[in-house]
Design a protein around this motif. Structure first.
Motif, PDB file in Angstrom:
ATOM      1  N   UNK A 178       0.838  -1.212   0.000  1.00 29.78           N
ATOM      2  CA  UNK A 178       0.000   0.000   0.000  1.00 29.78           C
ATOM      3  C   UNK A 178       0.871   1.259   0.000  1.00 29.78           C
ATOM      4  N   UNK A 179       0.425   2.314  -0.678  1.00 33.39           N
ATOM      5  CA  UNK A 179       1.255   3.516  -0.824  1.00 33.39           C
ATOM      6  C   UNK A 179       1.739   4.080   0.512  1.00 33.39           C
ATOM      7  N   UNK A 180       0.906   4.018   1.536  1.00 36.83           N
ATOM      8  CA  UNK A 180       1.280   4.655   2.804  1.00 36.83           C
ATOM      9  C   UNK A 180       1.986   3.726   3.776  1.00 36.83           C
ATOM     10  N   UNK A 181       2.157   2.471   3.401  1.00 35.33           N
ATOM     11  CA  UNK A 181       2.892   1.546   4.272  1.00 35.33           C
ATOM     12  C   UNK A 181       4.386   1.812   4.127  1.00 35.33           C
ATOM     13  N   UNK A 182       5.166   1.535   5.179  1.00 35.12           N
ATOM     14  CA  UNK A 182       6.616   1.713   5.059  1.00 35.12           C
ATOM     15  C   UNK A 182       7.169   0.833   3.949  1.00 35.12           C
ATOM     16  N   UNK A 183       8.127   1.338   3.181  1.00 34.48           N
ATOM     17  CA  UNK A 183       8.782   0.490   2.185  1.00 34.48           C
ATOM     18  C   UNK A 183       9.736  -0.449   2.933  1.00 34.48           C
ATOM     19  N   UNK A 184       9.740  -1.706   2.528  1.00 37.11           N
ATOM     20  CA  UNK A 184      10.651  -2.707   3.080  1.00 37.11           C
ATOM     21  C   UNK A 184      11.300  -3.434   1.904  1.00 37.11           C
ATOM     22  N   UNK A 185      12.124  -4.437   2.204  1.00 42.29           N
ATOM     23  CA  UNK A 185      12.872  -5.133   1.157  1.00 42.29           C
ATOM     24  C   UNK A 185      13.721  -4.155   0.355  1.00 42.29           C
ATOM     25  N   UNK A 186      14.384  -3.274   1.071  1.00 40.10           N
ATOM     26  CA  UNK A 186      15.335  -2.371   0.436  1.00 40.10           C
ATOM     27  C   UNK A 186      16.686  -2.556   1.120  1.00 40.10           C
ATOM     28  N   UNK A 187      17.738  -2.519   0.339  1.00 42.30           N
ATOM     29  CA  UNK A 187      19.084  -2.704   0.878  1.00 42.30           C
ATOM     30  C   UNK A 187      19.584  -1.380   1.450  1.00 42.30           C
ATOM     31  N   UNK A 188      20.676  -1.466   2.186  1.00 42.27           N
ATOM     32  CA  UNK A 188      21.309  -0.252   2.736  1.00 42.27           C
ATOM     33  C   UNK A 188      21.772   0.671   1.596  1.00 42.27           C
ATOM     34  N   UNK A 189      22.277   0.087   0.530  1.00 41.56           N
ATOM     35  CA  UNK A 189      22.706   0.908  -0.607  1.00 41.56           C
ATOM     36  C   UNK A 189      21.530   1.699  -1.184  1.00 41.56           C
ATOM     37  N   UNK A 190      20.386   1.012  -1.302  1.00 39.66           N
ATOM     38  CA  UNK A 190      19.211   1.674  -1.873  1.00 39.66           C
ATOM     39  C   UNK A 190      18.683   2.744  -0.918  1.00 39.66           C
ATOM     40  N   UNK A 191      18.696   2.437   0.377  1.00 40.67           N
ATOM     41  CA  UNK A 191      18.241   3.419   1.360  1.00 40.67           C
ATOM     42  C   UNK A 191      19.129   4.663   1.320  1.00 40.67           C
ATOM     43  N   UNK A 192      20.431   4.449   1.214  1.00 35.80           N
ATOM     44  CA  UNK A 192      21.363   5.584   1.133  1.00 35.80           C
ATOM     45  C   UNK A 192      21.132   6.393  -0.139  1.00 35.80           C
ATOM     46  N   UNK A 193      20.883   5.680  -1.230  1.00 32.51           N
ATOM     47  CA  UNK A 193      20.677   6.378  -2.504  1.00 32.51           C
ATOM     48  C   UNK A 193      19.410   7.227  -2.435  1.00 32.51           C
ATOM     49  N   UNK A 194      18.374   6.679  -1.797  1.00 35.88           N
ATOM     50  CA  UNK A 194      17.135   7.457  -1.627  1.00 35.88           C
ATOM     51  C   UNK A 194      17.426   8.721  -0.825  1.00 35.88           C
ATOM     52  N   UNK A 195      18.132   8.534   0.290  1.00 38.60           N
ATOM     53  CA  UNK A 195      18.404   9.673   1.171  1.00 38.60           C
ATOM     54  C   UNK A 195      19.186  10.755   0.424  1.00 38.60           C
ATOM     55  N   UNK A 196      20.159  10.322  -0.373  1.00 38.70           N
ATOM     56  CA  UNK A 196      20.967  11.275  -1.128  1.00 38.70           C
ATOM     57  C   UNK A 196      20.077  12.027  -2.125  1.00 38.70           C
ATOM     58  N   UNK A 197      19.198  11.276  -2.774  1.00 35.29           N
ATOM     59  CA  UNK A 197      18.273  11.880  -3.745  1.00 35.29           C
ATOM     60  C   UNK A 197      17.377  12.907  -3.059  1.00 35.29           C
ATOM     61  N   UNK A 198      16.965  12.589  -1.838  1.00 33.06           N
ATOM     62  CA  UNK A 198      16.056  13.469  -1.107  1.00 33.06           C
ATOM     63  C   UNK A 198      16.796  14.630  -0.443  1.00 33.06           C
ATOM     64  N   UNK A 199      18.113  14.700  -0.603  1.00 33.89           N
ATOM     65  CA  UNK A 199      18.891  15.754   0.036  1.00 33.89           C
ATOM     66  C   UNK A 199      19.059  15.519   1.525  1.00 33.89           C
ATOM     67  N   UNK A 200      18.951  14.276   1.937  1.00 36.08           N
ATOM     68  CA  UNK A 200      19.064  13.934   3.359  1.00 36.08           C
ATOM     69  C   UNK A 200      20.136  12.862   3.521  1.00 36.08           C
ATOM     70  N   UNK A 201      20.133  12.188   4.645  1.00 35.62           N
ATOM     71  CA  UNK A 201      21.082  11.105   4.897  1.00 35.62           C
ATOM     72  C   UNK A 201      20.391  10.118   5.825  1.00 35.62           C
ATOM     73  N   UNK A 202      21.026   8.971   6.067  1.00 35.52           N
ATOM     74  CA  UNK A 202      20.505   8.062   7.079  1.00 35.52           C
ATOM     75  C   UNK A 202      20.967   8.550   8.448  1.00 35.52           C
ATOM     76  N   UNK A 203      20.195   8.218   9.481  1.00 36.55           N
ATOM     77  CA  UNK A 203      20.615   8.540  10.846  1.00 36.55           C
ATOM     78  C   UNK A 203      21.747   7.609  11.249  1.00 36.55           C
ATOM     79  N   UNK A 204      22.616   8.069  12.151  1.00 37.83           N
ATOM     80  CA  UNK A 204      23.591   7.154  12.737  1.00 37.83           C
ATOM     81  C   UNK A 204      22.879   6.306  13.793  1.00 37.83           C
ATOM     82  N   UNK A 205      23.529   5.237  14.209  1.00 35.69           N
ATOM     83  CA  UNK A 205      22.966   4.407  15.278  1.00 35.69           C
ATOM     84  C   UNK A 205      22.680   5.256  16.511  1.00 35.69           C
ATOM     85  N   UNK A 206      23.644   6.091  16.892  1.00 33.08           N
ATOM     86  CA  UNK A 206      23.485   6.898  18.106  1.00 33.08           C
ATOM     87  C   UNK A 206      22.283   7.834  17.971  1.00 33.08           C
ATOM     88  N   UNK A 207      22.139   8.443  16.800  1.00 33.31           N
ATOM     89  CA  UNK A 207      21.002   9.349  16.585  1.00 33.31           C
ATOM     90  C   UNK A 207      19.685   8.584  16.645  1.00 33.31           C
TER      91      UNK A 207
END
Lengths: 200, 257
Positions: free
Chosen positions: B96-125
């Motif tokens: 469903x459009x509003x459900x969290x996306x899953x089955x994504x790799x760390x590389x893909x998550x990072x690429x999304x964040x970069x595209x969105x002008x953001x980044x992933x949080x660190x563990x500590x954050x």
């Protein structure tokens, strides 16, 4: 359209005027054309800069076998041994391949491993032109480490805890061999370089 | 002309997640190396109010074809990448459009964040944000939060995930840190319970310079320990049916608290 044709002609003429390299060298050095293999770590879309100030994507290594390790220049324990092991691998290669393969060290530590610090390291270890000492921003370092399967983290001292790994890449940048740990496995690593470095 | 229109659609489809300011605090890692302080100071940062949804991720792969299911290079993911989607650009009934996306790799998550002008949080954050309760800043003494977390850990992952925007907001206004999906963090691979995961047997100093110094802390916070165990078991290519992500960003320098 006309302008384009004219430009092409000029460029072609300029290329023709430059002294052409001997045929053999030209063909040996030409990087392979076409898209990078889907299993290549050269898929990584990031820029790495060397101690000589040259900045390139990893795909610039395409066409040569690569012996690669991640390190940091101020490392007192494992990294010097990694470099020694890479030198030993090089020493086991046939003469022709010894200088054709690339020996690449990528730093975990972009803050301290400035181009000058890397250049110092090159001098200290007497690393010749076949060696590339690279640095990149911390995001590119993290992605390369993930592609190689290297785990690392910065300790409060500013040093890095890291897995010790020498990776052999074929000319396409695909991982063909991993030497884990320190010492040992040098013959196998050298054989892997020979296997991918044979006449293509 | 069609080309121009398409590219405009791509630009206007900026990711929609609002960001929430997480105040500065500190994080006590469940495992730490010798010499590592018991608590790590974390600066204030911005965190997405909810996990990235299927609809968000669809906008990303629409704009960046190399991250589509049929095109992603296998160095960046395992074979299950977005497998529950109906197609490259079609979500279908399991996503469903509003459900969290899953089955994504760390590389893909990072690429999304970069595209969105953001980044992933660190563990500590991430852990600092997750330490907030529903009704108070510190969730340690929030019985409702404890209950929600324990319920979730005992709860099997449903085939169709719920709406990320409807999860109960915590004290900071962040939704779904507990009880929705596990989330990638930038430095997941530093959770060194074992050494390099392929073909080695643990904390050999030669294999893993420095890792012998890792010592265990009080595993009082069970959920945090679960997350640590999960992170240490992953590689950057992994995807799972319950692992998604959200993005973070530094607080702009000129903004005062």
């Amino acid at each position: 359209m006309k302008a384009t044709a004219w430009l092409c002609t000029v460029l072609f003429a300029a290329a023709a005027m430059a002294a052409p390299p001997p045929m053999e060298d030209c063909c040996k050095e030409a990087p392979p054309a076409g898209p990078v293999s889907a299993r290549s770590i050269y898929q990584l879309d990031a820029t790495f800069c060397s101690d000589t100030g040259q900045c390139l994507p990893l795909a610039a290594l395409r066409g040569r076998p690569v012996v690669l390790a991640m390190f940091f220049a101020s490392c007192g324990y494992a990294c010097p041994r990694l470099v020694t092991d890479m030198q030993a691998i090089r020493g086991r290669l046939p003469a022709e391949l010894r200088d054709r393969a690339a020996y690449v060290l990528v730093s975990f530590d972009p803050d301290r491993d400035t181009p000058a610090a890397l250049a110092d390291y090159r001098r200290q270890r007497a690393l010749d032109g076949a060696w590339m000492l690279l640095r990149a921003d911390s995001g590119a370092v993290a992605e390369l480490a993930a592609l190689l399967g290297v785990k690392y983290r910065r300790e409060p001292s500013g040093n890095f805890a890291h897995s010790n790994l020498i990776t052999i890449l074929n000319p396409e940048g695909e991982i063909v061999h991993r030497r884990e740990g320190l010492g040992g496995g040098l013959d196998e690593a050298a054989q892997a370089v020979v296997a991918v470095g044979k006449g293509k | 002309m069609a080309c121009v229109v398409l590219s405009l659609v791509g630009i206007s489809a900026a990711p929609a997640a609002e960001m929430v300011r997480i105040p500065a605090g500190d994080y006590a890692p469940p495992l730490r190396a010798a010499g590592e302080p018991e608590r790590v100071a974390v600066a204030a940062f911005l965190l997405d109010e909810r996990p990235v949804t299927n609809a968000d991720f669809l906008r990303f792969v629409t704009a960046q074809p190399k991250w589509r299911r049929s095109r992603i290079a296998p160095v960046f993911t395992d074979e299950a990448y977005l497998q529950h989607w109906a197609g490259d650009l079609e979500l279908g009934p399991l996503a469903p459009p509003c459900a969290p996306v899953v089955r994504v790799s760390w590389f893909a998550a990072r690429a999304y964040a970069r595209w969105a002008g953001k980044r992933l949080a660190t563990t500590a954050e991430w852990e600092l944000a997750a330490a907030a309760g529903f009704t108070r800043a510190d969730g340690k003494n929030d019985p409702e939060l404890k209950h929600a977390v324990q319920q979730w850990i005992a709860w099997p992952v449903p085939a169709i995930l719920p709406d990320a925007k409807r999860a109960r907001p915590d004290f900071n206004g962040v939704r779904g840190l507990h009880g929705l999906v596990w989330e990638w963090v930038e430095d997941f691979s530093t959770a060194m319970v074992t050494g390099e995961s392929r073909g080695d047997s643990g904390l050999d100093r030669d294999l893993f310079c420095g890792a012998g110094a890792v010592g265990s802390r009080d595993p009082g916070d069970y959920a945090a320990f679960m997350r640590l165990a999960l992170r240490s078991s992953l590689t950057a290519r992994h995807t799972t049916t319950s692992l998604g992500f959200r993005c973070a960003r530094d607080v702009p320098e000129d903004s005062s608290p």
